[in-house]
Design an enzyme around this catalytic site. Structure first.
Site, PDB file in Angstrom:
ATOM      1  N   LYS A   1      27.819  66.921  39.797  1.00 36.11           N
ATOM      2  CA  LYS A   1      28.237  67.543  38.528  1.00 36.11           C
ATOM      3  C   LYS A   1      29.104  66.591  37.713  1.00 36.11           C
ATOM      4  CE  LYS A   1      28.984  70.629  35.300  1.00 36.11           C
ATOM      5  NZ  LYS A   1      29.726  71.875  35.362  1.00 36.11           N
TER       6      LYS A   1
ATOM      7  N   LYS B   1      38.446  68.521  30.696  1.00 35.52           N
ATOM      8  CA  LYS B   1      38.839  68.804  32.086  1.00 35.52           C
ATOM      9  C   LYS B   1      37.857  68.148  33.063  1.00 35.52           C
ATOM     10  CE  LYS B   1      37.114  71.689  34.751  1.00 35.52           C
ATOM     11  NZ  LYS B   1      36.367  72.799  35.363  1.00 35.52           N
TER      12      LYS B   1
END
Lengths: 297, 297
Positions: B174, B242
């Site tokens: 990811k 983030k």
């Protein structure tokens, strides 16, 4: 094709492009810096134009496919150049990748001065696309000139887009192309190197990411090259470095700072400096790997 | 589905994912930080798990979908957390995007300590993909756990890849995804801004580039958003910021410097700092435009 074509610049891209024109039955005059490709084209049925001026004298449409802005300036505007042999009503198509400002400010006006319409028509797709006649071609210049050029361009490419009427707009589109291709290659290189350092199967990562928003032709084709370690060009690092110099210079001239592009240019420049400029641009992963302390294979 | 599912974290992603499980007839217990989505899920047929511990007690498979590593730590390892309600033979699937090191070093070992197998299974595809059940899911963890999870994952996603047996490998994939997506968005933003400053039709540039090596799903979808100026998320800048913090921290931990990713992180951070963190990540073009002296529309 009814019009006589002149082709100047028989390098890794220009030679197969000129050969396709011959295969389609064009009457072709050629010139190049080195002799061997000229002889090869003559053997295939072309005529020797001797100099850019001679090519222009023998042609209705003159195509140039040269390394960079200085070569196009020299061949078109210099001594024995295209402008010296040109006459009103001719069409000049520069398929080199050069500065959009040189196309706009120098080449097109000088040709207009002798009655010649100019198109900038840089290509994407590499040597494979040149051989197969499947290049993408981004064209700037007047619509009537674009329409006249179409049969010739269709002999060499598939995805042919008229970007704008203004000279240089094709070159700007090509700069945009090289910005995106370079940044995507570097991102794929960083991602696959992170995965490798984390002990993760990079082929699985590529496969998973191709199914989502990270999908790109670069992740597909160049990602595979990085995994298989096949770095024969393809498209050479030193040419991509040159292209990003063009993009950043254009960004400077047009007032459009390109921070990410600058990072990619520096990375390509580092590869050139260490003698790897003739590898395919997917070899940029070797630079990322050396930063990560991995030995290069 | 025969197994009882627990779902913790009913935010913008978690709520539609949990709703899909209900629609497929799952017996579902839920918990979330705020009350309204819990009530919504109860109205749709779910049971209130009261706390993460309670959800674990009532479930065979516990799914977490939380903002970041600290929340997953708290919910799984903290007071009244999943570990307190867990029993041997359960399966825990963390679908949050968090640090691969936290998955590997903290979550999976703590769950193993109470006999629970752990998968990290972060997703890509945004709220739309969550609603439609078309998420990409990148899974790390033991193969038998992956196979057991498959029917549940298939309720929520389409492109489901088992990246590796080691915990955290899904999170690493990811991170790779977010590296490539972020860098490509920024490259498209730089390219289209250069084109605009050069007076070139940006829609034509996008069209031409989609036919060649610059093709990507980002150029297609996010390029179009940049041209149409539609910046409702989609995927929020603050979440991508983030995610790149996670990627860069992982790069630091694994010894893999990520120079281009750092530039993109800084750009996303600048957008957050100026109050644009809730826009879609394609709005990164506004930062490039303000550097180029263009007023933002």
């Amino acid at each position: 094709m009814p019009e006589r074509i002149g082709f100047i610049g028989l390098g890794i891209m220009g030679k197969p492009m000129a050969l396709r024109l011959l295969q389609l039955g064009c009457e072709l005059s050629v010139h190049s810096r080195s002799r061997p490709p000229i002889d090869e084209l003559i053997a295939a049925g072309a005529r020797d134009g001797t100099l850019p001026k001679g090519v222009a004298e023998q042609s209705d449409i003159v195509i140039t496919m040269l390394p960079d802005s200085p070569e196009v300036r020299e061949v078109v505007l210099g001594r024995n150049g295209v402008v010296e042999g040109a006459r009103s009503g001719q069409l000049a198509i520069d398929m080199s990748t050069i500065s959009p400002l040189v196309s706009h400010d120098e080449i097109a006006p000088a040709l207009a001065g002798v009655g010649v319409k100019a198109l900038d028509a840089p290509v994407s797709g590499g040597q494979r696309g040149a051989i197969d006649g499947t290049l993408s071609i981004m064209v700037g210049g007047p619509r009537d000139a674009f329409e006249r050029a179409m049969p010739v361009l269709q002999a060499m490419g598939k995805n042919i887009v008229h970007i704008g009427e203004e000279p240089g707009t094709g070159q700007t589109a090509k700069a945009c192309n090289q910005i995106i291709v370079g940044a995507t290659i570097m991102a794929v290189a960083e991602a696959l190197t992170l995965a490798r350092k984390a002990g993760v199967d990079v082929a699985k990562v590529r496969e998973a990411l191709l199914g989502g928003f990270a999908q790109s032709r670069i992740l597909d084709v160049h990602g595979q090259r990085m995994i298989e370690r096949t770095f024969e060009p393809g498209f050479r690092i030193k040419l991509h470095h040159k292209d990003l110099n063009i993009a950043l210079a254009a960004g400077g001239a047009y007032g459009s700072p390109l921070g990410e592009t600058a990072i990619v240019r520096e990375a390509l420049g580092a590869m050139v400096a260490r003698g790897d400029g003739d590898l395919d641009h997917s070899a940029l992963i070797q630079l990322v790997e050396s930063l990560a302390g991995l030995s290069v294979s």
